[in-house]
Design a protein around this motif. Structure first.
Motif, mmCIF file in Angstrom:
data_model
loop_
_atom_site.group_PDB
_atom_site.id
_atom_site.type_symbol
_atom_site.label_atom_id
_atom_site.label_comp_id
_atom_site.label_asym_id
_atom_site.label_seq_id
_atom_site.Cartn_x
_atom_site.Cartn_y
_atom_site.Cartn_z
ATOM 1 N N GLU A 79 0.877 -1.056 -0.055
ATOM 2 C CA GLU A 79 0.101 0.049 0.025
ATOM 3 C C GLU A 79 1.074 1.488 0.086
ATOM 4 O OE1 GLU A 79 -3.111 0.216 -0.487
ATOM 5 O OE2 GLU A 79 -3.910 2.005 0.208
ATOM 6 N N TYR A 80 1.999 1.335 0.638
ATOM 7 C CA TYR A 80 2.958 2.411 1.102
ATOM 8 C C TYR A 80 3.466 2.715 -0.656
ATOM 9 C CZ TYR A 80 7.562 4.498 1.893
ATOM 10 O OH TYR A 80 8.460 5.297 2.006
ATOM 11 N N ARG A 86 -1.804 6.099 -4.232
ATOM 12 C CA ARG A 86 -2.193 6.582 -2.688
ATOM 13 C C ARG A 86 -1.711 8.152 -2.625
ATOM 14 N NH1 ARG A 86 0.956 6.689 2.156
ATOM 15 N NH2 ARG A 86 2.742 6.382 0.763
ATOM 16 N N CYS A 87 -2.239 8.942 -1.658
ATOM 17 C CA CYS A 87 -2.322 10.114 -1.497
ATOM 18 C C CYS A 87 -0.752 10.411 -1.120
ATOM 19 C CB CYS A 87 -3.183 10.899 -0.429
ATOM 20 S SG CYS A 87 -2.644 12.201 0.319
ATOM 21 N N ARG A 125 1.667 1.889 -3.417
ATOM 22 C CA ARG A 125 0.608 2.149 -4.774
ATOM 23 C C ARG A 125 0.677 3.302 -4.964
ATOM 24 N NH1 ARG A 125 -4.781 3.669 -3.921
ATOM 25 N NH2 ARG A 125 -4.744 3.559 -1.763
ATOM 26 N N ASN A 145 -2.904 10.107 5.193
ATOM 27 C CA ASN A 145 -1.803 9.774 4.087
ATOM 28 C C ASN A 145 -2.543 8.851 2.750
ATOM 29 O OD1 ASN A 145 -2.151 7.495 5.411
ATOM 30 N ND2 ASN A 145 -0.109 7.069 5.736
ATOM 31 N N GLY A 146 -3.738 8.816 2.826
ATOM 32 C CA GLY A 146 -4.230 7.817 1.487
ATOM 33 C C GLY A 146 -4.368 6.421 1.809
ATOM 34 N N PHE A 147 -3.666 5.893 2.852
ATOM 35 C CA PHE A 147 -3.568 4.395 3.175
ATOM 36 C C PHE A 147 -5.010 3.943 3.433
ATOM 37 C CE2 PHE A 147 -2.682 0.577 5.041
ATOM 38 C CZ PHE A 147 -1.421 0.228 4.686
ATOM 39 N N ASP A 148 -5.126 2.627 2.568
ATOM 40 C CA ASP A 148 -6.354 2.316 2.548
ATOM 41 C C ASP A 148 -6.357 0.934 3.466
ATOM 42 O OD1 ASP A 148 -8.919 0.674 2.140
ATOM 43 O OD2 ASP A 148 -8.571 0.264 0.093
ATOM 44 N N HIS A 161 -9.575 4.866 6.034
ATOM 45 C CA HIS A 161 -8.673 5.439 4.993
ATOM 46 C C HIS A 161 -7.874 6.476 5.854
ATOM 47 C CE1 HIS A 161 -11.539 3.711 2.437
ATOM 48 N NE2 HIS A 161 -10.662 3.520 1.855
#
Ligand SMILES: Cc1cc2nc3c(=O)[nH]c(=O)nc-3n(C[C@H](O)[C@H](O)[C@H](O)COP(=O)(O)OP(=O)(O)OC[C@H]3O[C@@H](n4cnc5c(N)ncnc54)[C@H](O)[C@@H]3O)c2cc1C
Ligand code: FES
Ligand code: FES
Length: 499
Positions: A128-129, A134-135, A131, A163-166, A160
């Motif tokens: 995810e980091y 990701r914001c 992706r 930092n945009g982390f889902d 969420h």
């Protein structure tokens, strides 16, 4: 043919002498990379998560976390893998080994106690980091406890981060001792990768190409051909071969039921099975695209599919699982068939002699049986356009996420001028095969979309199929849930479609 090889944490290694069914997990651990753990060996815990370089959705390459316990190492011939050990050491060239930013955050925020689950969490978190969409710029002022529906429009809610982390990226990882709050804190604290981060830079280059593989040991083989035509010829010669795509079903068979195949044929990288086309009259989805790829590439184009994906297993599983595999097993409790039945999808089946198109409603013939012949592959799934506008997918399971359905119901309704012009309803978990709720469809079509119609049709829906009692649910419960599902749809849609 060149001997099968895999690149792990930047170093190439031969796959031999592993057996063709050896998993990536066992391969890594046998080579001393014991950070990758075995918790369950069936895709449920995520302790075995590793990163694999795959064709990207928004960049040439994505770092995709997968369950190493399910994937045969021979399937990664010519591919690149990064483990939790590698994350710590493949930082900027010339710098001494240091914790990766996600490892650092997990450490300082107390995200690890016994540590057994930690490498798996780290790899899922790193996926995810990295992706790309990701914001990239954390907003320290945003409140992760707030609901996205609070009107702030910042896209930040309990699931969420600023930092945009889902957080759903971690839905396939279980921790039994730390508790999830510190893990969430770590996830929501990671920043954007540094420009010189080698794994971030790797995303800008082409992914490793699929490699034709013929990996044999004793009498067993793992085979990958370059093209669909070659693969279909092989399947005609070897109708006993087991086809694998993401291996999220087959890996469980190997590990838990000790199944072995003399010949395993990989189809997950065949270009002909990985196309996605949105045309004027249909959407065609390659059978070997992963559910994550379909979800991200369609990006809501088919709203009923967009409702399915978050309810299907976990992100880790969806990173491997394919529609071809979900339909290929013929399971009556697979989650895609009810949705695809409601969408009136058809399957493109291919063998060495050519292709045929079969409506999904005519595909299943009995418990785990279908019209597909042994040497035939599912090449693609076709969804006709235009789509019915009123849709819902209700999955009734014991857990909200990462669980198998007790019952699954998918609706696609055309409601025009307050009248139900067309109704298509797909059901899973109520018969030996996925089925259409034909009597309920008839009870809805031509009638006003009112509470009275919904209640009458819900009574019909309760009688559809032949639900059975098992450890997941009783037949009475399953029938009751069918009826409730239609009442829920009515309640959910009446604001948008006044009766
Ligand atoms: C922890 C866990 C959770 C899960 N949760 C869910 C869930 O919520 N909902 C759900 O529906 N399923 C779930 N599954 C099951 C599985 O993930 C799905 O069925 C998935 O779609 C299988 O796809 P795959 O590519 O991994 O199949 P594979 O394991 O690679 O293949 C399975 C079989 O499908 C056939 N096959 C594969 N591709 C093709 C093709 N192109 N043409 C013809 N036949 C083919 C082959 O016979 C093969 O043996 C779960 C599995 C696990 C391990
Ligand atoms: S060991 Fe549990 S998911 Fe792989
Ligand atoms: S830290 Fe012990 S299981 Fe997660």
């Amino acid at each position: 043919m060149v001997a099968a090889r895999i690149t792990v944490n930047g170093k190439e290694a031969p796959i031999a002498p592993s057996a063709p069914h050896t998993t990536v997990l066992d391969f890594l651990r046998e080579r001393g990379l014991t950070g990758t753990k075995e918790g369950c060996a069936e895709g449920e815990c995520g302790a075995c998560s590793v990163l694999v370089a795959r064709p990207g959705v928004n960049k040439p390459t994505d770092w995709v976390p997968v369950n190493a316990c399910l994937v045969p190492v021979a399937a990664l011939d010519g591919q690149e893998v990064v483990t939790s050990e590698g994350l710590a050491t493949v930082q900027a060239p010339g710098t001494p080994p240091a914790l990766h930013p996600v490892q650092e955050e997990m450490a300082v925020r107390g995200g690890s106690q016994c540590g057994y689950c930690t490498p798996g969490f780290i790899c899922s978190m790193a996926g995810e980091y990295y992706r790309p969409d990701r914001c990239a710029h954390p907003d320290p002022g945003a409140d992760p406890g707030a609901d996205a529906a609070d009107g702030s429009g910042d896209g930040v809610d309990a699931e969420h981060g600023p930092n945009g982390f889902d957080l759903h990226a971690l839905s396939g990882n279980l921790c039994r001792c730390t508790g999830y709050r510190p893990i969430r804190d770590a996830a929501f604290a990671v920043g954007a990768p540094a420009d010189e981060d080698p794994l971030a830079r790797r995303r800008d280059e082409a992914p490793p190409a699929p490699v034709a593989t013929e990996y044999r040991q004793d009498d067993r083989a793992f085979v990958r051909r370059d093209t669909l035509a070659e693969t279909l010829r092989l399947l005609r010669e070897r109708p006993d071969a087991v086809v694998v795509a993401g291996s999220t079903d087959w890996g469980v068979e190997v590990n838990i039921r000790s199944r072995r195949a003399d010949c395993v044929v990989a189809v997950d990288r065949l270009p002909e099975l990985r196309e996605l086309r949105v045309g004027d009259d249909r959407v065609e989805i390659g059978a070997a695209l992963t559910l994550t790829e379909i979800e991200r590439r369609l990006d809501g184009t088919v709203p009923l599919l967009a409702q399915l994906f978050p309810q299907f297993a976990s992100r880790l599983i969806r990173n491997g699982a394919t529609l071809g595999g979900n339909l290929g097993t013929g399971s009556p409790i697979g989650d895609s068939p009810p949705v695809l039945l409601a969408l009136e999808a058809s399957l493109v089946l291919a063998d060495a002699d050519g292709e045929r198109e079969v409506p999904l409603a005519e595909y299943f013939t009995g418990y785990r049986q279908s019209v597909r012949r042994p040497a035939e592959l599912i090449r693609a799934v076709r969804v006709p356009l235009p789509l019915s506008p009123v849709t819902a997918f209700h999955k009734i399971a014991k857990r909200r996420f990462d669980d198998i359905s007790s019952v699954a119901v998918a609706f696609a309704l055309d409601v025009d001028g307050g009248i139900v012009r067309k109704a298509r309803i797909g059901l899973g978990g109520v018969a030996a095969t996925p089925v259409r709720a034909l009597a309920t469809e008839a009870a809805l079509e031509g009638r006003p979309w009112t509470a009275g119609t919904a209640e009458a049709a819900a009574r019909v829906l309760r009688g559809e199929g032949t639900p059975m009692d098992d450890h997941r649910a009783s037949s009475l419960y399953r029938s009751a849930m069918l009826g409730q599902s239609l009442l829920k749809l009515y309640a959910q849609t009446t604001e948008a479609v006044p009766s």
